[in-house]
Enzyme design. Structure first.
Site, short mmCIF file in Angstrom:
data_model
loop_
_atom_site.label_atom_id
_atom_site.label_comp_id
_atom_site.label_asym_id
_atom_site.label_seq_id
_atom_site.Cartn_x
_atom_site.Cartn_y
_atom_site.Cartn_z
N CYS A 23 100.71 46.51 84.39
CA CYS A 23 99.03 46.67 84.46
C CYS A 23 98.51 47.69 83.69
O CYS A 23 98.98 48.79 83.82
CB CYS A 23 98.99 46.67 86.05
SG CYS A 23 97.02 47.26 86.63
N CYS A 26 96.54 50.26 85.59
CA CYS A 26 97.15 50.89 86.31
C CYS A 26 97.73 52.32 85.61
O CYS A 26 97.69 53.50 86.10
CB CYS A 26 98.51 50.49 86.83
SG CYS A 26 98.08 49.13 87.89
#
Length: 100
Positions: A23, A26
């Site tokens: 991600c 993230c």
């Protein structure tokens, strides 16, 4: 290391970052959380939980998207939000919900 269920029972606030290695947003949270830790020191704990390695934990808190941030104190979920949140805003949220 303590199991997740015990970590969130701590007296001091625990910020949990549900993330995934694949991600992009993230990855943006890591330096933000480092900055937050510098700002707040030992008054908080920050835990990162990989949703791909811990799907049951993520599911138990209805984590639908990552990054997802959850704030606990003494086992109580105080705040939850998905997406990237700047360190200054996180500090303000933590102080608001935990009276630090």
């Amino acid at each position: 290391m303590l199991p997740f269920s015990e970590l969130i029972q701590l007296e001091k606030p625990v910020l949990v970052d549900f993330f995934a290695t694949w991600c992009g947003p993230c990855k943006m949270m890591s330096p933000i959380l480092s900055d937050l830790k510098k700002r707040m020191g030992d008054s908080i704990s920050i835990i990162k939980i990989d949703v791909d390695k811990n799907p049951a934990t993520a599911a138990s808190y209805q984590v639908q998207g990552v990054p997802a941030l959850l704030l606990f104190k003494e086992g109580k979920l105080l705040w939850q939000q998905a997406g990237v949140v700047p360190a200054a805003q996180l500090e303000k949220i933590i102080r608001q919900y935990t009276s630090l």
